[in-house]
Design a protein around this motif. Structure first.
Motif, short mmCIF file in Angstrom:
data_model
loop_
_atom_site.label_atom_id
_atom_site.label_comp_id
_atom_site.label_asym_id
_atom_site.label_seq_id
_atom_site.Cartn_x
_atom_site.Cartn_y
_atom_site.Cartn_z
N ARG A 28 49.37 32.35 42.07
CA ARG A 28 50.99 33.02 41.23
C ARG A 28 51.16 34.35 42.14
N THR A 29 49.86 34.87 42.25
CA THR A 29 49.98 36.44 43.08
C THR A 29 49.34 36.80 44.56
N ARG A 30 48.73 35.16 44.64
CA ARG A 30 48.89 35.69 46.28
C ARG A 30 49.60 34.62 47.55
N GLY A 31 50.08 33.52 46.73
CA GLY A 31 50.75 32.47 47.57
C GLY A 31 49.72 31.03 47.11
N ALA A 91 36.39 29.31 47.51
CA ALA A 91 35.68 30.36 46.33
C ALA A 91 36.08 30.80 46.00
N ASP A 92 37.13 31.61 46.63
CA ASP A 92 38.44 32.03 45.08
C ASP A 92 38.69 32.33 43.84
N ILE A 93 38.89 30.39 43.80
CA ILE A 93 39.01 29.43 42.94
C ILE A 93 37.47 29.27 42.07
N ALA A 94 36.60 29.04 41.99
CA ALA A 94 35.05 29.09 41.32
C ALA A 94 34.80 30.18 41.28
N ARG A 95 35.16 31.10 41.42
CA ARG A 95 34.78 32.71 40.62
C ARG A 95 35.72 33.46 39.82
N GLY A 96 36.95 32.72 40.31
CA GLY A 96 37.84 32.75 38.94
C GLY A 96 37.30 32.06 37.29
N ALA A 139 43.56 28.84 39.35
CA ALA A 139 43.85 28.66 40.66
C ALA A 139 45.73 28.95 41.10
N ALA A 140 46.12 28.50 39.33
CA ALA A 140 47.14 28.62 39.67
C ALA A 140 47.50 30.26 39.22
N GLN A 141 46.55 31.23 38.72
CA GLN A 141 46.60 32.81 38.59
C GLN A 141 46.29 33.07 40.02
N LEU A 142 46.10 32.45 40.93
CA LEU A 142 45.65 33.04 42.32
C LEU A 142 47.11 32.76 43.17
N ARG A 170 50.98 19.09 37.46
CA ARG A 170 50.43 19.47 36.34
C ARG A 170 52.05 20.48 36.52
N ALA A 171 51.95 21.69 36.32
CA ALA A 171 53.31 22.45 35.85
C ALA A 171 54.14 21.91 35.65
N ALA A 172 54.97 20.49 36.59
CA ALA A 172 55.58 19.71 37.01
C ALA A 172 55.57 19.17 35.35
#
Length: 199
Positions: free
Chosen positions: A31-34, A41-46, A26-29, A71-73
């Protein structure tokens, strides 16, 4: 559907390895997409997990986003070895936190490319990440009040305004970069923070 990570404080963070993998994806998505274009579905694939695996843990993408931000905080807060016990140390820690926040891979990307995220996730309501920061500030303020370096008052309320000062400065940093250089921005923020805490 019940959120397994929901608690009375909203800050349950005992994520297991699968959950960290989901949060990483999710963090990667994000960062790249907002955040608006990220789906379960995107997160599950990643993360290479099924959507039911995600739904057993979080109700939807919005809750996953909040967990990613929390988690980042928390990872930034973990870089502070000891609780500040004086006004000077609190101000130094808040300044350091602001620098780590802006340099963080996730938060830095959002500040640069998707600043509207902070309107949704930090200005509309206090989230778990902000509550974690407020507890950190409030505990330090209470300690510093005992030695007289911070003014009297409810530590949690002083912490709220301290957070607002720092948060506003961080979110506005890129906007005012042409008006004030980095060194003077830091100096002026120091005065604002110190003045808020000074007896």
């Amino acid at each position: 559907m019940e959120n397994r990570h929901a608690s009375s404080s909203g800050t349950e963070t005992d994520w297991d390895a699968t959950e960290h993998r989901i949060l990483d994806a999710a963090a990667q998505l994000i960062r790249t997409r907002g955040v608006n274009a990220v789906t379960v579905a995107d997160i599950a694939r990643g993360a290479e997990v099924s959507r039911p695996t995600i739904y057993r843990r979080w109700p939807g993408a919005d809750e996953i986003t909040r967990a990613v931000l929390l988690r980042a905080a928390l990872r930034i807060l973990e870089q502070f070895d000891a609780l500040a016990t004086t006004r000077a140390a609190i101000v130094d820690d808040v300044l350091r936190f602001s620098e780590l926040f802006r340099a963080d891979e996730l938060y830095g990307a959002l500040l640069e490319s998707h600043p509207e995220v902070f309107t949704r996730y930090t200005l509309h309501r206090i989230g778990a990440s902000q509550r974690a920061i407020l507890r950190w500030l409030s505990d330090a303020i209470a300690q510093a009040q005992r030695n007289g370096s911070v003014r009297a008052g409810a530590p949690d309320q002083i912490a709220v305004m301290l957070l607002l000062i720092a948060q506003s400065a961080i979110l506005s940093h890129n906007t005012v970069a042409s008006l004030i250089d980095e060194a003077n921005w830091r100096t002026e923020l120091w005065h604002a923070l110190d003045g808020h805490l000074r007896p």
